[in-house]
Design a protein around this motif. Structure first.
Motif, PDB file in Angstrom:
ATOM      1  N   THR A   1       2.729  16.246  -0.819  1.00 45.66           N
ATOM      2  CA  THR A   1       2.155  15.258  -1.730  1.00 45.66           C
ATOM      3  C   THR A   1       0.643  15.195  -1.560  1.00 45.66           C
ATOM      4  O   THR A   1      -0.105  15.131  -2.544  1.00 45.66           O
ATOM      5  CB  THR A   1       2.806  13.880  -1.501  1.00 45.66           C
TER       6      THR A   1
ATOM      7  N   ALA B   1      -0.869  18.413  -3.101  1.00 45.37           N
ATOM      8  CA  ALA B   1      -0.655  18.477  -4.550  1.00 45.37           C
ATOM      9  C   ALA B   1      -1.602  17.544  -5.294  1.00 45.37           C
ATOM     10  O   ALA B   1      -2.062  17.865  -6.389  1.00 45.37           O
ATOM     11  CB  ALA B   1       0.796  18.142  -4.881  1.00 45.37           C
ATOM     12  N   PHE B   2      -1.902  16.390  -4.709  1.00 46.51           N
ATOM     13  CA  PHE B   2      -2.764  15.417  -5.380  1.00 46.51           C
ATOM     14  C   PHE B   2      -4.240  15.556  -5.023  1.00 46.51           C
ATOM     15  O   PHE B   2      -5.088  14.930  -5.663  1.00 46.51           O
ATOM     16  CB  PHE B   2      -2.278  13.984  -5.099  1.00 46.51           C
TER      17      PHE B   2
ATOM     18  N   SER C   1      -6.591  10.728  -8.940  1.00 49.07           N
ATOM     19  CA  SER C   1      -5.930  10.316  -7.703  1.00 49.07           C
ATOM     20  C   SER C   1      -6.910   9.647  -6.746  1.00 49.07           C
ATOM     21  O   SER C   1      -8.051  10.083  -6.604  1.00 49.07           O
ATOM     22  CB  SER C   1      -5.303  11.527  -7.011  1.00 49.07           C
TER      23      SER C   1
ATOM     24  N   GLU D   1      -1.115   8.695  -2.676  1.00 46.23           N
ATOM     25  CA  GLU D   1       0.255   9.080  -3.041  1.00 46.23           C
ATOM     26  C   GLU D   1       1.168   9.382  -1.847  1.00 46.23           C
ATOM     27  O   GLU D   1       2.322   8.930  -1.837  1.00 46.23           O
ATOM     28  CB  GLU D   1       0.242  10.269  -4.018  1.00 46.23           C
TER      29      GLU D   1
ATOM     30  N   PRO E   1       5.527   9.214  -7.218  1.00 45.08           N
ATOM     31  CA  PRO E   1       4.840  10.438  -7.588  1.00 45.08           C
ATOM     32  C   PRO E   1       5.777  11.648  -7.644  1.00 45.08           C
ATOM     33  O   PRO E   1       6.842  11.659  -7.040  1.00 45.08           O
ATOM     34  CB  PRO E   1       3.800  10.629  -6.487  1.00 45.08           C
TER      35      PRO E   1
ATOM     36  N   SER F   1       5.351  15.833  -7.028  1.00 45.13           N
ATOM     37  CA  SER F   1       4.415  16.778  -6.405  1.00 45.13           C
ATOM     38  C   SER F   1       5.011  18.177  -6.399  1.00 45.13           C
ATOM     39  O   SER F   1       6.196  18.340  -6.118  1.00 45.13           O
ATOM     40  CB  SER F   1       4.141  16.391  -4.952  1.00 45.13           C
TER      41      SER F   1
ATOM     42  N   GLN G   1       2.746  25.598  -8.984  1.00 41.50           N
ATOM     43  CA  GLN G   1       2.662  24.794 -10.198  1.00 41.50           C
ATOM     44  C   GLN G   1       2.729  25.690 -11.424  1.00 41.50           C
ATOM     45  O   GLN G   1       2.390  26.857 -11.373  1.00 41.50           O
ATOM     46  CB  GLN G   1       1.385  23.951 -10.185  1.00 41.50           C
TER      47      GLN G   1
END
Length: 164
Positions: A18, A21-22, A28, A32, A80, A82, A88
């Motif tokens: 997480t 990813a953020f 952000s 998260e 969230p 992620s 991705q």
């Protein structure tokens, strides 16, 4: 890749995933990973799914209860969500969302809400009802997907883990 429920021992991997990813997400504030931990600690992580590839967690999604000031039933918040940055745009997030929504339906949920991109989440059936609010967030980013007859309306109250 397979999707499964979070199990004891996944916490550190979910936290790290997480966080990374953020990290590049402009909107952000970096909270998260702590939100997921606080949801878990507070008993509000109703559904926590991970995507696993070669024994590595490459995706995670969290669902927690929300209250809608003008709607009845059991509503849940998505997020969230992620996905490992290198993975991705490979359909992992889509699969996590679809599986999570399927599971919520099986829990007799009234529906699901989220704060997000209407274009992205529209492909899953989410839309802005126009009278769903969350603080100062523009209503077009407050999205809902009703599973039953009642539509989402009113102020969204998230679990205290979200800090608001």
């Amino acid at each position: 890749m397979r999707i499964r429920d979070e199990i004891p021992g996944d916490e550190a991997a979910i936290y790290t995933l997480t966080k990374i990813a953020f990290a590049p997400v402009e909107m952000s504030d970096g909270s998260e990973p702590q939100i997921v931990d606080r949801l878990r600690e507070g008993g509000n992580l109703v559904l926590s799914l991970v995507a696993v590839e070669e024994d590595q967690i490459v995706g995670h999604i969290a669902f927690s209860p929300v209250t809608l000031s003008s709607s009845q039933g059991h509503w849940f918040g998505l997020g969230p969500v992620s996905v490992q940055p290198a993975r991705q745009r490979a359909g992992i997030g889509r699969q996590l969302i679809e599986k999570g929504l399927e599971r919520l339906r099986s829990l007799d949920a009234a529906g699901c809400v989220l704060l997000g991109d209407p274009t992205y989440y529209g492909r899953f059936g989410f839309s802005s009802p126009g009278d769903l609010t969350y603080g100062e967030v523009p209503t077009e980013y407050m999205l809902a997907l009703a599973f039953q007859t009642e539509r989402a309306k009113g102020e969204v109250l998230y679990a205290s883990a979200f800090g608001g």
